[in-house]
Design a protein around this motif. Structure first.
Motif, PDB file in Angstrom:
ATOM      1  N   ILE A 100       0.833  -1.199   0.000  1.00 58.42           N
ATOM      2  CA  ILE A 100       0.000   0.000   0.000  1.00 58.42           C
ATOM      3  C   ILE A 100       0.868   1.250   0.000  1.00 58.42           C
ATOM      4  CG2 ILE A 100      -1.690   1.328   1.306  1.00 58.42           C
ATOM      5  CD1 ILE A 100      -2.895  -1.103  -0.024  1.00 58.42           C
ATOM      6  N   LEU A 101       1.939   1.246   0.810  1.00 56.79           N
ATOM      7  CA  LEU A 101       2.829   2.410   0.888  1.00 56.79           C
ATOM      8  C   LEU A 101       3.509   2.662  -0.461  1.00 56.79           C
ATOM      9  CD1 LEU A 101       4.157   4.601   2.605  1.00 56.79           C
ATOM     10  CD2 LEU A 101       5.910   2.931   3.256  1.00 56.79           C
ATOM     11  N   ILE A 102       3.976   1.604  -1.105  1.00 54.48           N
ATOM     12  CA  ILE A 102       4.629   1.757  -2.415  1.00 54.48           C
ATOM     13  C   ILE A 102       3.647   2.316  -3.434  1.00 54.48           C
ATOM     14  CG2 ILE A 102       5.657   0.499  -4.353  1.00 54.48           C
ATOM     15  CD1 ILE A 102       6.828  -1.438  -2.235  1.00 54.48           C
ATOM     16  N   ILE A 103       2.426   1.832  -3.402  1.00 47.80           N
ATOM     17  CA  ILE A 103       1.401   2.299  -4.342  1.00 47.80           C
ATOM     18  C   ILE A 103       1.123   3.782  -4.115  1.00 47.80           C
ATOM     19  CG2 ILE A 103      -1.042   2.105  -4.949  1.00 47.80           C
ATOM     20  CD1 ILE A 103      -0.749  -0.934  -4.304  1.00 47.80           C
ATOM     21  N   ILE A 104       0.948   4.184  -2.862  1.00 50.20           N
ATOM     22  CA  ILE A 104       0.644   5.582  -2.550  1.00 50.20           C
ATOM     23  C   ILE A 104       1.801   6.493  -2.972  1.00 50.20           C
ATOM     24  CG2 ILE A 104       0.259   7.232  -0.674  1.00 50.20           C
ATOM     25  CD1 ILE A 104      -1.306   5.043   0.778  1.00 50.20           C
ATOM     26  N   ILE A 105       3.031   6.077  -2.675  1.00 53.73           N
ATOM     27  CA  ILE A 105       4.200   6.886  -3.053  1.00 53.73           C
ATOM     28  C   ILE A 105       4.277   7.024  -4.569  1.00 53.73           C
ATOM     29  CG2 ILE A 105       6.723   6.935  -3.100  1.00 53.73           C
ATOM     30  CD1 ILE A 105       6.681   5.660  -0.316  1.00 53.73           C
ATOM     31  N   THR A 106       4.032   5.929  -5.281  1.00 51.26           N
ATOM     32  CA  THR A 106       4.076   5.967  -6.752  1.00 51.26           C
ATOM     33  C   THR A 106       3.028   6.918  -7.304  1.00 51.26           C
ATOM     34  OG1 THR A 106       4.830   3.662  -6.783  1.00 51.26           O
ATOM     35  CG2 THR A 106       3.974   4.582  -8.846  1.00 51.26           C
ATOM     36  N   ILE A 107       1.819   6.862  -6.762  1.00 54.48           N
ATOM     37  CA  ILE A 107       0.762   7.765  -7.218  1.00 54.48           C
ATOM     38  C   ILE A 107       1.158   9.214  -6.966  1.00 54.48           C
ATOM     39  CG2 ILE A 107      -1.632   8.492  -6.857  1.00 54.48           C
ATOM     40  CD1 ILE A 107      -2.248   5.572  -6.119  1.00 54.48           C
TER      41      ILE A 107
ATOM     42  N   ALA B  29      -1.971  -9.380  -6.353  1.00 47.45           N
ATOM     43  CA  ALA B  29      -2.736  -8.146  -6.132  1.00 47.45           C
ATOM     44  C   ALA B  29      -1.858  -6.921  -6.346  1.00 47.45           C
ATOM     45  CB  ALA B  29      -3.321  -8.147  -4.726  1.00 47.45           C
ATOM     46  N   PHE B  30      -0.632  -6.979  -5.836  1.00 52.32           N
ATOM     47  CA  PHE B  30       0.294  -5.863  -6.013  1.00 52.32           C
ATOM     48  C   PHE B  30       0.676  -5.706  -7.482  1.00 52.32           C
ATOM     49  CE2 PHE B  30       4.757  -4.282  -6.014  1.00 52.32           C
ATOM     50  CZ  PHE B  30       4.495  -3.009  -5.528  1.00 52.32           C
ATOM     51  N   ALA B  31       0.905  -6.823  -8.173  1.00 55.63           N
ATOM     52  CA  ALA B  31       1.259  -6.771  -9.594  1.00 55.63           C
ATOM     53  C   ALA B  31       0.126  -6.153 -10.409  1.00 55.63           C
ATOM     54  CB  ALA B  31       1.581  -8.171 -10.111  1.00 55.63           C
ATOM     55  N   CYS B  32      -1.103  -6.483 -10.070  1.00 57.35           N
ATOM     56  CA  CYS B  32      -2.253  -5.890 -10.768  1.00 57.35           C
ATOM     57  C   CYS B  32      -2.279  -4.375 -10.569  1.00 57.35           C
ATOM     58  CB  CYS B  32      -3.542  -6.520 -10.265  1.00 57.35           C
ATOM     59  SG  CYS B  32      -3.780  -8.233 -10.767  1.00 57.35           S
ATOM     60  N   CYS B  33      -1.975  -3.929  -9.366  1.00 59.04           N
ATOM     61  CA  CYS B  33      -1.936  -2.484  -9.105  1.00 59.04           C
ATOM     62  C   CYS B  33      -0.826  -1.811  -9.893  1.00 59.04           C
ATOM     63  CB  CYS B  33      -1.754  -2.231  -7.606  1.00 59.04           C
ATOM     64  SG  CYS B  33      -3.194  -2.615  -6.599  1.00 59.04           S
ATOM     65  N   VAL B  34       0.330  -2.466  -9.971  1.00 62.27           N
ATOM     66  CA  VAL B  34       1.454  -1.894 -10.717  1.00 62.27           C
ATOM     67  C   VAL B  34       1.091  -1.744 -12.191  1.00 62.27           C
ATOM     68  CG1 VAL B  34       3.806  -2.319 -11.505  1.00 62.27           C
ATOM     69  CG2 VAL B  34       3.199  -2.738  -9.113  1.00 62.27           C
ATOM     70  N   VAL B  35       0.435  -2.764 -12.756  1.00 58.73           N
ATOM     71  CA  VAL B  35       0.002  -2.674 -14.150  1.00 58.73           C
ATOM     72  C   VAL B  35      -0.990  -1.529 -14.317  1.00 58.73           C
ATOM     73  CG1 VAL B  35      -1.286  -3.848 -15.973  1.00 58.73           C
ATOM     74  CG2 VAL B  35       0.419  -5.107 -14.645  1.00 58.73           C
ATOM     75  N   LEU B  36      -1.917  -1.414 -13.383  1.00 61.65           N
ATOM     76  CA  LEU B  36      -2.932  -0.369 -13.479  1.00 61.65           C
ATOM     77  C   LEU B  36      -2.336   1.026 -13.304  1.00 61.65           C
ATOM     78  CD1 LEU B  36      -5.959  -0.463 -14.045  1.00 61.65           C
ATOM     79  CD2 LEU B  36      -6.373  -0.293 -11.586  1.00 61.65           C
ATOM     80  N   LEU B  37      -1.267   1.114 -12.521  1.00 62.16           N
ATOM     81  CA  LEU B  37      -0.598   2.403 -12.342  1.00 62.16           C
ATOM     82  C   LEU B  37       0.001   2.931 -13.652  1.00 62.16           C
ATOM     83  CD1 LEU B  37       1.213   1.802  -8.943  1.00 62.16           C
ATOM     84  CD2 LEU B  37      -0.431   3.617  -9.403  1.00 62.16           C
ATOM     85  N   SER B  38       0.247   2.042 -14.593  1.00 58.62           N
ATOM     86  CA  SER B  38       0.806   2.459 -15.878  1.00 58.62           C
ATOM     87  C   SER B  38      -0.275   2.776 -16.906  1.00 58.62           C
ATOM     88  CB  SER B  38       1.708   1.349 -16.434  1.00 58.62           C
ATOM     89  OG  SER B  38       0.933   0.218 -16.807  1.00 58.62           O
ATOM     90  N   CYS B  39      -1.523   2.704 -16.496  1.00 61.05           N
ATOM     91  CA  CYS B  39      -2.650   2.861 -17.423  1.00 61.05           C
ATOM     92  C   CYS B  39      -3.165   4.293 -17.403  1.00 61.05           C
ATOM     93  CB  CYS B  39      -3.769   1.884 -17.042  1.00 61.05           C
ATOM     94  SG  CYS B  39      -5.223   1.994 -18.081  1.00 61.05           S
ATOM     95  N   LYS B  40      -3.187   4.935 -18.569  1.00 65.06           N
ATOM     96  CA  LYS B  40      -3.656   6.306 -18.650  1.00 65.06           C
ATOM     97  C   LYS B  40      -5.155   6.434 -18.403  1.00 65.06           C
ATOM     98  CE  LYS B  40      -0.076   8.106 -21.730  1.00 65.06           C
ATOM     99  NZ  LYS B  40       0.203   8.771 -23.026  1.00 65.06           N
ATOM    100  N   ALA B  41      -5.858   5.324 -18.468  1.00 59.59           N
ATOM    101  CA  ALA B  41      -7.287   5.352 -18.157  1.00 59.59           C
ATOM    102  C   ALA B  41      -7.536   5.555 -16.663  1.00 59.59           C
ATOM    103  CB  ALA B  41      -7.964   4.058 -18.618  1.00 59.59           C
ATOM    104  N   VAL B  42      -6.482   5.462 -15.854  1.00 55.53           N
ATOM    105  CA  VAL B  42      -6.595   5.729 -14.417  1.00 55.53           C
ATOM    106  C   VAL B  42      -5.747   6.943 -14.039  1.00 55.53           C
ATOM    107  CG1 VAL B  42      -6.280   4.814 -12.094  1.00 55.53           C
ATOM    108  CG2 VAL B  42      -7.065   3.311 -13.929  1.00 55.53           C
ATOM    109  N   LEU B  43      -4.452   6.878 -14.303  1.00 53.54           N
ATOM    110  CA  LEU B  43      -3.568   8.007 -14.009  1.00 53.54           C
ATOM    111  C   LEU B  43      -3.341   8.800 -15.293  1.00 53.54           C
ATOM    112  CD1 LEU B  43      -0.852   6.628 -11.573  1.00 53.54           C
ATOM    113  CD2 LEU B  43      -2.852   8.010 -11.070  1.00 53.54           C
ATOM    114  N   GLY B  44      -4.388   9.446 -15.755  1.00 49.97           N
ATOM    115  CA  GLY B  44      -4.285  10.202 -16.985  1.00 49.97           C
ATOM    116  C   GLY B  44      -5.271  11.341 -17.047  1.00 49.97           C
ATOM    117  N   ILE B  45      -5.313  11.991 -18.198  1.00 46.23           N
ATOM    118  CA  ILE B  45      -6.240  13.091 -18.425  1.00 46.23           C
ATOM    119  C   ILE B  45      -7.675  12.584 -18.315  1.00 46.23           C
ATOM    120  CG2 ILE B  45      -6.995  14.822 -20.098  1.00 46.23           C
ATOM    121  CD1 ILE B  45      -4.188  15.289 -18.989  1.00 46.23           C
ATOM    122  N   HIS B  46      -8.511  13.387 -17.686  1.00 50.16           N
ATOM    123  CA  HIS B  46      -9.940  13.120 -17.496  1.00 50.16           C
ATOM    124  C   HIS B  46     -10.221  12.178 -16.332  1.00 50.16           C
ATOM    125  CE1 HIS B  46     -13.967  13.889 -18.977  1.00 50.16           C
ATOM    126  NE2 HIS B  46     -14.266  12.623 -18.775  1.00 50.16           N
ATOM    127  N   VAL B  47      -9.154  11.641 -15.715  1.00 46.14           N
ATOM    128  CA  VAL B  47      -9.386  10.724 -14.585  1.00 46.14           C
ATOM    129  C   VAL B  47      -8.543  11.169 -13.387  1.00 46.14           C
ATOM    130  CG1 VAL B  47      -9.592   8.301 -13.876  1.00 46.14           C
ATOM    131  CG2 VAL B  47      -9.723   8.890 -16.295  1.00 46.14           C
TER     132      VAL B  47
END
Length: 233
Positions: free
Chosen positions: A7-14, A113-131
């Protein structure tokens, strides 16, 4: 169990990918710009139940104002700038990823679960414009829909009625985020209950009906507020 280190790694990355750049590019035309103006005018005209644009009731944006209220609070704290406009979306995205990790943890190991989050962190549909990095509705909607899915699935596993009530709560809050889009997952929930044979567990128990009433009551409060205070547009 969930790993606090994941969780900490995910939050820091975001934070690295969002907090630094969100105040360093221009406001995006149409949706984000209009949301920023809606919150600015709400703060100045003190009408917290109607959206305005150019000093007149906004006849284009008819969504409930939960995001507008959040942006308004950030304006008061940080001033009128891109950072304040976009900060709510960043915070919603962080909480979304926590719920997403917890949801995946119900389905798989901590590593997966962590790997799924890492993949999603690279997705512009989540960390991108309009989101996740602009002042739009979708990060807030995504958070509430994912939270509702997590508690719904957790109910089907553990039969804890608190999770059923939280499903109703988050579905209702999703309505305040983006109106009828809140009900996007309900057909999937219905199909899953049919597949697992758990319809009777929900419909024959008072908590199932209470959860439905919670959703309708939250959505109904906005309809009621519009009936009492809303402008005809």
């Amino acid at each position: 169990a969930i790993s606090p280190y994941h969780i900490l790694i995910i939050i820091i990355t975001i934070c690295v990918y969002t907090l630094y750049p969100i105040g360093r590019f221009d406001v995006i035309e149409w949706d984000e710009a209009r949301n920023g103006v809606n919150a600015y005018e709400m703060l100045h005209n003190h009408d917290y139940f109607n959206l305005y644009y150019g000093g007149k009731p906004d006849s284009w944006n008819a969504k409930p104002p939960l995001l507008t209220w959040c942006i308004l609070i950030c304006y008061q704290l940080f001033g009128f700038n891109e950072f304040a406009l976009r900060l709510p979306s960043v915070l919603f995205t962080i909480i979304f990823f926590i719920y997403y990790y917890k949801l995946m943890r119900l389905l798989a190991s901590e590593t997966i679960a962590f790997a799924c989050c890492v993949v999603l962190l690279s997705c512009k549909a989540v960390l991108g414009i309009h989101v996740g990095i602009t002042g739009d509705f979708d990060a807030l909607l995504l958070l509430f829909l994912t939270a509702s899915a997590y508690h719904f699935y957790r109910f089907t596993i553990y039969n804890k009625y608190a999770d059923l009530l939280l499903t109703g709560l988050f579905t209702g809050l999703a309505f305040y985020a983006k109106g009828p889009a809140a009900f996007l997952y309900l057909p999937g929930f219905a199909l899953y209950l049919t597949y697992t044979g758990k319809w009777a567990t929900v419909l024959k128990n008072k908590y199932g009906w209470i959860a439905i009433c919670v959703t309708l009551a939250i959505a109904g409060t906005w309809i009621g507020l519009q009936t009492i205070y809303g402008h005809t547009t």
